[in-house]
Design a protein around this motif. Structure first.
Motif, PDB file in Angstrom:
ATOM      1  N   MET A 155       0.378  -1.285  -0.001  1.00  0.00           N
ATOM      2  CA  MET A 155      -0.193  -0.090   0.081  1.00  0.00           C
ATOM      3  C   MET A 155       0.682   1.285   0.104  1.00  0.00           C
ATOM      4  N   ARG A 156       0.225   2.480  -0.369  1.00  0.00           N
ATOM      5  CA  ARG A 156       1.072   3.653  -0.650  1.00  0.00           C
ATOM      6  C   ARG A 156       0.957   4.582   0.812  1.00  0.00           C
ATOM      7  N   LEU A 157       2.155   4.833   1.248  1.00  0.00           N
ATOM      8  CA  LEU A 157       1.863   6.287   2.427  1.00  0.00           C
ATOM      9  C   LEU A 157       0.418   6.826   2.064  1.00  0.00           C
ATOM     10  N   SER A 158       0.314   7.477   0.827  1.00  0.00           N
ATOM     11  CA  SER A 158      -0.909   8.448   0.296  1.00  0.00           C
ATOM     12  C   SER A 158      -1.876   8.156   0.854  1.00  0.00           C
ATOM     13  N   ASP A 159      -2.554   6.673   0.590  1.00  0.00           N
ATOM     14  CA  ASP A 159      -3.600   5.564   0.335  1.00  0.00           C
ATOM     15  C   ASP A 159      -3.496   5.450   2.150  1.00  0.00           C
ATOM     16  N   ALA A 160      -2.845   5.212   2.945  1.00  0.00           N
ATOM     17  CA  ALA A 160      -2.687   4.437   4.469  1.00  0.00           C
ATOM     18  C   ALA A 160      -4.031   5.173   5.144  1.00  0.00           C
ATOM     19  N   PRO A 161      -4.896   4.806   6.065  1.00  0.00           N
ATOM     20  CA  PRO A 161      -5.481   5.090   6.695  1.00  0.00           C
ATOM     21  C   PRO A 161      -5.354   6.838   7.518  1.00  0.00           C
ATOM     22  N   LYS A 162      -5.823   7.249   8.436  1.00  0.00           N
ATOM     23  CA  LYS A 162      -6.049   8.380   9.220  1.00  0.00           C
ATOM     24  C   LYS A 162      -5.290   7.073  10.663  1.00  0.00           C
ATOM     25  N   GLY A 163      -4.133   7.706  10.974  1.00  0.00           N
ATOM     26  CA  GLY A 163      -4.080   7.272  12.223  1.00  0.00           C
ATOM     27  C   GLY A 163      -3.908   5.782  12.454  1.00  0.00           C
ATOM     28  N   ALA A 164      -3.669   5.162  11.566  1.00  0.00           N
ATOM     29  CA  ALA A 164      -3.016   3.147  10.765  1.00  0.00           C
ATOM     30  C   ALA A 164      -0.801   3.685  11.215  1.00  0.00           C
ATOM     31  N   ASN A 165      -1.148   2.267  11.782  1.00  0.00           N
ATOM     32  CA  ASN A 165       0.653   2.575  12.377  1.00  0.00           C
ATOM     33  C   ASN A 165       0.947   1.451  11.411  1.00  0.00           C
ATOM     34  N   ALA A 166       1.748   1.731  10.433  1.00  0.00           N
ATOM     35  CA  ALA A 166       2.360   1.415   9.218  1.00  0.00           C
ATOM     36  C   ALA A 166       3.899   1.521   9.428  1.00  0.00           C
ATOM     37  N   VAL A 167       4.331   0.403   8.485  1.00  0.00           N
ATOM     38  CA  VAL A 167       6.080   0.365   8.592  1.00  0.00           C
ATOM     39  C   VAL A 167       6.619   0.352   6.880  1.00  0.00           C
TER      40      VAL A 167
ATOM     41  N   GLY B  42       9.256   7.914  14.025  1.00  0.00           N
ATOM     42  CA  GLY B  42      10.059   7.745  14.658  1.00  0.00           C
ATOM     43  C   GLY B  42       8.952   9.474  15.326  1.00  0.00           C
ATOM     44  N   SER B  43       9.972  10.695  16.359  1.00  0.00           N
ATOM     45  CA  SER B  43       9.251  11.298  17.237  1.00  0.00           C
ATOM     46  C   SER B  43       9.270  12.351  15.824  1.00  0.00           C
ATOM     47  N   THR B  44       9.602  12.590  14.598  1.00  0.00           N
ATOM     48  CA  THR B  44       9.553  13.539  14.100  1.00  0.00           C
ATOM     49  C   THR B  44       8.556  13.706  12.995  1.00  0.00           C
ATOM     50  N   ARG B  45       7.605  14.959  12.939  1.00  0.00           N
ATOM     51  CA  ARG B  45       6.707  15.090  11.974  1.00  0.00           C
ATOM     52  C   ARG B  45       6.887  15.568  10.588  1.00  0.00           C
ATOM     53  N   PHE B  46       6.062  15.549   8.977  1.00  0.00           N
ATOM     54  CA  PHE B  46       6.611  15.981   7.857  1.00  0.00           C
ATOM     55  C   PHE B  46       5.288  16.162   6.818  1.00  0.00           C
ATOM     56  N   ALA B  47       4.905  17.389   7.008  1.00  0.00           N
ATOM     57  CA  ALA B  47       4.218  17.049   5.770  1.00  0.00           C
ATOM     58  C   ALA B  47       4.737  17.244   4.383  1.00  0.00           C
ATOM     59  N   LEU B  48       4.014  16.419   3.659  1.00  0.00           N
ATOM     60  CA  LEU B  48       4.265  15.521   2.211  1.00  0.00           C
ATOM     61  C   LEU B  48       2.484  15.346   1.614  1.00  0.00           C
ATOM     62  N   ARG B  49       3.203  15.978   0.128  1.00  0.00           N
ATOM     63  CA  ARG B  49       2.682  16.439  -0.847  1.00  0.00           C
ATOM     64  C   ARG B  49       1.970  14.935  -0.825  1.00  0.00           C
ATOM     65  N   LYS B  50       0.986  14.349  -1.265  1.00  0.00           N
ATOM     66  CA  LYS B  50       0.500  12.973  -2.224  1.00  0.00           C
ATOM     67  C   LYS B  50       1.175  13.077  -3.081  1.00  0.00           C
ATOM     68  N   ALA B  51       2.031  13.280  -3.345  1.00  0.00           N
ATOM     69  CA  ALA B  51       2.176  12.612  -4.288  1.00  0.00           C
ATOM     70  C   ALA B  51       3.530  12.117  -4.177  1.00  0.00           C
ATOM     71  N   GLU B  52       4.130  13.067  -3.072  1.00  0.00           N
ATOM     72  CA  GLU B  52       5.382  12.653  -2.598  1.00  0.00           C
ATOM     73  C   GLU B  52       5.303  11.366  -1.775  1.00  0.00           C
ATOM     74  N   ALA B  53       4.246  11.013  -0.577  1.00  0.00           N
ATOM     75  CA  ALA B  53       3.879  10.041   0.278  1.00  0.00           C
ATOM     76  C   ALA B  53       3.507   8.901  -0.385  1.00  0.00           C
ATOM     77  N   ALA B  54       2.911   9.245  -1.986  1.00  0.00           N
ATOM     78  CA  ALA B  54       2.580   8.090  -2.647  1.00  0.00           C
ATOM     79  C   ALA B  54       3.809   7.146  -3.354  1.00  0.00           C
ATOM     80  N   ARG B  55       4.966   7.680  -3.385  1.00  0.00           N
ATOM     81  CA  ARG B  55       6.286   6.897  -3.351  1.00  0.00           C
ATOM     82  C   ARG B  55       7.519   6.100  -2.417  1.00  0.00           C
ATOM     83  N   VAL B  56       6.136   5.869  -1.051  1.00  0.00           N
ATOM     84  CA  VAL B  56       6.665   5.288  -0.126  1.00  0.00           C
ATOM     85  C   VAL B  56       5.732   4.086  -0.016  1.00  0.00           C
ATOM     86  N   ASP B  57       6.088   3.574  -0.269  1.00  0.00           N
ATOM     87  CA  ASP B  57       5.479   2.150   0.273  1.00  0.00           C
ATOM     88  C   ASP B  57       5.481   1.613   1.713  1.00  0.00           C
ATOM     89  N   VAL B  58       4.431   1.011   2.180  1.00  0.00           N
ATOM     90  CA  VAL B  58       4.093   0.520   3.173  1.00  0.00           C
ATOM     91  C   VAL B  58       3.136  -0.258   4.185  1.00  0.00           C
TER      92      VAL B  58
END
Length: 81
Positions: A1-13, A59-75
């Protein structure tokens, strides 16, 4: 699954970061920020009406990513502690 499609609040790896082309600077920057295989990640919030930006915690860091950027991350969802 792409990070951009992950449910809000769900834990992922993070499984991998996809390069759009050889020497992709955005994919490399994501890896530099800590989006590497095995790292726990969470989608904290979405922008208005489900749009940009996405608030991602790794981790303990938060990032604001565009959906297009988050779609590159498979989780894989549900595997993080």
């Amino acid at each position: 699954m792409r990070l951009s499609d992950a449910p809000k609040g769900a834990n992922a790896v993070v499984q991998s970061v996809t390069d759009a082309h050889p020497s992709d600077p955005i994919a490399q920057r994501l890896r530099d920020l800590g989006f590497v295989a095995g790292e726990p990640v969470r989608l904290v919030a979405r922008g208005p009406l489900g749009g940009d930006p996405l608030l991602i915690q790794i981790g303990s860091t938060r990032f604001a990513l565009r959906k297009a950027e988050a779609a590159r991350v498979d989780v894989s969802v549900g595997d993080a502690a």
